[in-house]
Design an enzyme around this catalytic site. Structure first.
Site, PDB file in Angstrom:
ATOM      1  N   LYS A 103      60.498  39.278  36.210  1.00  0.00           N
ATOM      2  CA  LYS A 103      60.175  40.597  35.676  1.00  0.00           C
ATOM      3  C   LYS A 103      60.454  41.846  36.677  1.00  0.00           C
ATOM      4  CE  LYS A 103      58.342  42.896  32.130  1.00  0.00           C
ATOM      5  NZ  LYS A 103      59.798  43.681  31.989  1.00  0.00           N
ATOM      6  N   LYS A 112      53.236  40.932  42.532  1.00  0.00           N
ATOM      7  CA  LYS A 112      52.172  42.010  41.530  1.00  0.00           C
ATOM      8  C   LYS A 112      52.011  41.062  40.351  1.00  0.00           C
ATOM      9  CE  LYS A 112      53.317  46.019  41.552  1.00  0.00           C
ATOM     10  NZ  LYS A 112      54.198  47.394  40.917  1.00  0.00           N
ATOM     11  N   LYS A 129      64.025  42.497  40.494  1.00  0.00           N
ATOM     12  CA  LYS A 129      64.286  44.055  40.496  1.00  0.00           C
ATOM     13  C   LYS A 129      65.975  44.177  40.377  1.00  0.00           C
ATOM     14  CE  LYS A 129      62.175  47.474  41.197  1.00  0.00           C
ATOM     15  NZ  LYS A 129      60.842  47.703  40.729  1.00  0.00           N
ATOM     16  N   ASN A 187      54.558  60.604  35.853  1.00  0.00           N
ATOM     17  CA  ASN A 187      53.844  59.486  34.780  1.00  0.00           C
ATOM     18  C   ASN A 187      52.541  59.166  35.373  1.00  0.00           C
ATOM     19  OD1 ASN A 187      53.589  56.882  33.814  1.00  0.00           O
ATOM     20  ND2 ASN A 187      54.839  57.536  32.560  1.00  0.00           N
ATOM     21  N   SER A 189      53.909  45.837  30.153  1.00  0.00           N
ATOM     22  CA  SER A 189      55.008  45.323  29.698  1.00  0.00           C
ATOM     23  C   SER A 189      54.851  44.071  29.289  1.00  0.00           C
ATOM     24  CB  SER A 189      56.010  45.157  31.121  1.00  0.00           C
ATOM     25  OG  SER A 189      56.591  46.532  31.172  1.00  0.00           O
TER      26      SER A 189
HETATM   27  P1  NAD Z   1      57.514  60.199  38.362  1.00  0.00           P
HETATM   28  O1  NAD Z   1      58.983  60.324  38.753  1.00  0.00           O
HETATM   29  O2  NAD Z   1      57.104  60.472  37.127  1.00  0.00           O
HETATM   30  O3  NAD Z   1      56.511  61.240  39.224  1.00  0.00           O
HETATM   31  C1  NAD Z   1      56.521  61.389  40.779  1.00  0.00           C
HETATM   32  C2  NAD Z   1      55.598  62.379  41.046  1.00  0.00           C
HETATM   33  O4  NAD Z   1      55.818  62.686  42.590  1.00  0.00           O
HETATM   34  C3  NAD Z   1      56.237  63.892  40.680  1.00  0.00           C
HETATM   35  O5  NAD Z   1      55.212  64.670  40.092  1.00  0.00           O
HETATM   36  C4  NAD Z   1      56.850  64.681  41.751  1.00  0.00           C
HETATM   37  O6  NAD Z   1      57.061  66.015  41.665  1.00  0.00           O
HETATM   38  C5  NAD Z   1      55.912  64.064  42.745  1.00  0.00           C
HETATM   39  N1  NAD Z   1      56.492  63.964  44.053  1.00  0.00           N
HETATM   40  C6  NAD Z   1      57.827  63.647  44.499  1.00  0.00           C
HETATM   41  N2  NAD Z   1      57.864  63.709  45.899  1.00  0.00           N
HETATM   42  C7  NAD Z   1      56.726  64.090  46.197  1.00  0.00           C
HETATM   43  C8  NAD Z   1      56.078  64.556  47.709  1.00  0.00           C
HETATM   44  N3  NAD Z   1      56.870  64.553  48.621  1.00  0.00           N
HETATM   45  N4  NAD Z   1      54.655  64.869  47.450  1.00  0.00           N
HETATM   46  C9  NAD Z   1      54.006  65.221  46.508  1.00  0.00           C
HETATM   47  N5  NAD Z   1      54.388  64.773  45.368  1.00  0.00           N
HETATM   48  C10 NAD Z   1      55.933  64.348  45.281  1.00  0.00           C
HETATM   49  O7  NAD Z   1      57.314  59.022  38.928  1.00  0.00           O
HETATM   50  P2  NAD Z   1      56.089  57.720  38.350  1.00  0.00           P
HETATM   51  O8  NAD Z   1      56.643  57.046  37.396  1.00  0.00           O
HETATM   52  O9  NAD Z   1      54.878  58.559  38.265  1.00  0.00           O
HETATM   53  O10 NAD Z   1      55.848  56.994  39.607  1.00  0.00           O
HETATM   54  C11 NAD Z   1      55.125  57.242  40.841  1.00  0.00           C
HETATM   55  C12 NAD Z   1      54.957  56.018  41.795  1.00  0.00           C
HETATM   56  O11 NAD Z   1      54.356  55.045  41.143  1.00  0.00           O
HETATM   57  C13 NAD Z   1      56.205  55.530  42.340  1.00  0.00           C
HETATM   58  O12 NAD Z   1      55.975  55.012  43.614  1.00  0.00           O
HETATM   59  C14 NAD Z   1      56.561  54.370  41.300  1.00  0.00           C
HETATM   60  O13 NAD Z   1      57.474  53.458  42.116  1.00  0.00           O
HETATM   61  C15 NAD Z   1      55.234  53.904  40.965  1.00  0.00           C
HETATM   62  N6  NAD Z   1      54.903  52.990  39.868  1.00  0.00           N
HETATM   63  C16 NAD Z   1      55.221  53.829  38.622  1.00  0.00           C
HETATM   64  C17 NAD Z   1      54.771  52.899  37.687  1.00  0.00           C
HETATM   65  C18 NAD Z   1      55.120  53.249  36.058  1.00  0.00           C
HETATM   66  O14 NAD Z   1      54.754  52.884  35.043  1.00  0.00           O
HETATM   67  N7  NAD Z   1      55.672  54.695  36.105  1.00  0.00           N
HETATM   68  C19 NAD Z   1      54.390  51.678  37.638  1.00  0.00           C
HETATM   69  C20 NAD Z   1      54.084  51.126  38.858  1.00  0.00           C
HETATM   70  C21 NAD Z   1      54.272  51.663  40.060  1.00  0.00           C
END
Ligand code: NAD
Length: 421
Positions: free
Chosen positions: A76, A100, A112, A227, A355
C-alpha cells in the site's frame, strides 16, 4: 552515488532505511537475520511513459513503483507527481509505508510510486492521459490483492478515479479495491478526505491525557494549513484545545488567546487567507517552529526541524503530521533535550487506516456510514498509540524508536510465519 533518476550503485537499501534498521538492531524484540531481509525491497518496476501532449508532440515521463515488503498483506502506498521523484526516494517512502501500516496494525505491506513530472505544466487533459498511462503500464503490477495505490503529493481523488477506470478497462472487470482515495461517489470512503487530521487529533488526546494536561490550557502551533493541517486544526479546536498559531506557504499567524479556527476553516481558500481573521498578528514560518507552545505540529512538508533551528525549539513536545519533518540530527538533539516527539508513522497513520477501510468496503461491496468510519478510526489510532507507548516503556527508548521496533517486530513475525526467517 545516484543518477538523475535515483538509480544508485548500492544494491541494498536507501540511507534512511539503513540508519533506521541500525537503530533498532539493539532491541531483543528484533530478529537480527530479519534486519538483513528488510534491507532490500522486494519488487520494483520502472516504466518510461509516452504521453501525447495537447500540441501533438509526445513526451516521455520516467515513472516508478516499488513494493518494499508484502509479508503482512498487499502493499500500500501513494503515487506522487513531482519533478524530483526518483527511484531512491520511492524506495525510502515504500519502506516507511511498510512500517506505518505495521504500526497501525492494518494488514498491508508497503509500496510507493511516482512520476517525474511538474504537474503545473500539464493541462487537465494531459494530466488525465498521464494518469491513465500510469495505470495501464502498471496494471499487471498492481491489483486489489497485490498492491493498492493511493493519492500522494500532487495527486488527488479525481486522478484515483481515472486510474481505477483505466485499470478496470485493461482488466475487463470491476475492481474498485485496486486504488483508494477515490471520489466517494466512485467507491471512496466517507471521512477519508479529513481522516489524517482527525486521526492526528486522537493522538494528541492520548498524549495530553498521558501527561495529565488540560485540553483548554494546552497550546498548539500547526505548520501547514492544507488537507492535514486545516482538518487537524478544526478537530483540535472542536475538542477544546487552544490552537495559537497556524501557517501556510505564505507565512504564519498567531493569536495568544486562540485562533478562530472554525471561521478560518470555512473561509480559507488560498495561502495568506488567515489575514481575514483580523485578530492576532503575522509571524514568519521560522517563528512558528520556534514558538513557546505545549505542542508543535509540523503538518506541511519534510525537513522543517533541522540543525539550523533545533537549538531554538521551545515547544514542550512535537507531534509530526507531515512525513519526515525532523532531520536525523535534530531528532537526536531534541531527544537529548528531553523533548518528546510522536513520529510521523504513528501520528499521520489516520489516512492510510481510512484507506484500508475504503478497501474493505470495496471488497465487501458494503458501504459504511461516516459515523462508523470515524469510530473505527479512533479505535485504531488509540490502539496504535497505546501499543507504541508500551514498547517505549519496556524498551526505554523514544516514541520513534518504539514505533520502528513494533513495526519491524510485526513484519518479522509475518516473515517467520511464511518460513522466510
Ligand atoms: P497539502 O498540499 O494539502 O498542504 C500543504 C500545506 O503546507 C499547505 O498549506 C501549504 O501552504 C503549506 N506549506 C508548504 N510549504 C510550506 C512551508 N515552507 N512552510 C509552511 N507551510 C508550508 O498537503 P497535505 O495533504 O496536507 O500533506 C501535508 C503533509 O502531511 C505532507 O508531508 C504529507 O506527505 C503528509 N501526509 C498527508 C496525508 C494525507 O492524507 N493528505 C497522509 C499522511 C501524511
Amino acid at each position: 552515488m545516484s543518477d538523475d533518476l535515483g538509480n544508485n550503485d548500492r544494491e541494498t537499501v536507501c540511507g534512511v532505511c539503513e540508519n533506521l534498521l541500525e537503530k533498532v538492531k539493539e532491541s531483543e524484540r528484533v530478529d537480527k537475520k530479519g534486519i538483513e531481509l528488510l534491507k532490500r525491497p522486494k519488487k520494483s518496476l520502472n516504466v518510461s511513459l509516452p504521453v501525447k501532449m495537447d500540441d501533438g508532440a509526445v513526451e516521455i515521463f520516467p515513472s516508478f513503483r516499488m513494493q518494499y515488503n508484502d509479508a503482512r498483506g498487499p502493499t500500500k502506498g501513494g503515487i506522487r507527481f513531482h519533478p524530483k521523484v526518483n527511484r531512491e526516494e520511492v524506495q525510502e517512502l515504500s519502506f516507511l509505508m511498510a512500517l506505518k501500516c505495521a504500526v497501525a496494525d492494518i494488514p498491508y505491506g508497503g509500496a510507493k510510486g511516482g512520476v517525474k513530472v511538474d504537474p503545473r505544466e500539464l493541462s487537465e487533459q494531459e494530466k488525465e492521459r498521464l494518469s491513465r498511462a500510469y495505470a495501464r503500464a502498471y496494471s499487471e503490477f498492481i491489483g486489489p490483492e497485490k498492491d493498492v495505490p493511493a493519492p500522494d503529493m500532487n495527486t488527488n481523488a479525481k486522478i484515483m478515479g481515472w486510474m481505477r477506470d483505466e485499470y478496470e478497462q485493461v482488466e475487463g472487470e470491476h475492481a474498485p479495491g485496486v486504488i483508494t482515495g477515490k471520489p466517494v461517489e466512485f467507491g471512496g470512503s466517507k471521512a477519508r478526505s479529513y481522516a489524517t487530521g482527525l486521526g492526528g487529533s486522537h493522538i494528541v488526546d492520548q498524549f495530553v491525557d498521558d501527561r495529565g494536561w488540560k485540553k483548554e490550557e494546552t497550546t498548539i502551533a500547526i505548520q501547514g494549513f492544507g488537507n492535514v493541517g486545516s482538518n487537524l486544526a478544526r478537530f483540535l479546536d472542536k475538542k477544546g484545545y487552544k490552537v495559537v498559531a497556524i501557517s501556510d506557504s505564505s507565512g504564519g499567524w498567531q493569536d495568544k488567546n486562540g485562533i478562530d479556527v472554525q471561521k478560518l476553516f470555512e473561509e480559507y481558500e488560498s495561502p495568506g487567507d488567515y489575514k481575514k481573521l483580523g485578530e492576532g498578528e503575522k509571524i514568519s514560518n521560522h517563528d512558528i517552529l520556534t514558538m513557546d507552545v505545549d505542542i508543535l505540529m509540523p503538518a506541511a512538508i519534510e525537513d522543517q526541524i533541522t540543525e539550523e533551528n533545533m537549538e531554538q525549539i521551545q515547544a514542550s513536545a512535537i507531534i509530526e503530521m507531515a512525513n519526515g519533518p525532523t532531520s536525523a540530527e535534530a531528532d537526536e538533539f531534541l531527544k537529548e533535550q528531553g523533548i518528546p516527539i510522536v513520529p510521523d508513522i504513528l501520528a499521520n497513520a489516520g489516512g492510510v487506516t481510512t484507506s484500508y477501510f475504503e478497501w474493505l468496503q470495496n471488497l465487501s461491496n458494503e458501504y459504511w456510514s461516516e459515523e462508523k468510519v470515524r469510530e473505527k478510526l479512533e479505535d485504531y489510532m488509540v490502539s496504535a498509540y497505546k501499543e507504541v507507548k508500551e514498547v517505549q516503556e519496556e524498551e526505554e527508548v523514544s516514541m520513534r524508536e518504539a514505533s520502528y521496533i513494533l513495526a519491524i517486530e510485526r513484519i518479522m513475525e509475518a516473515e517467520k510465519a511464511r518460513g522466510n526467517l
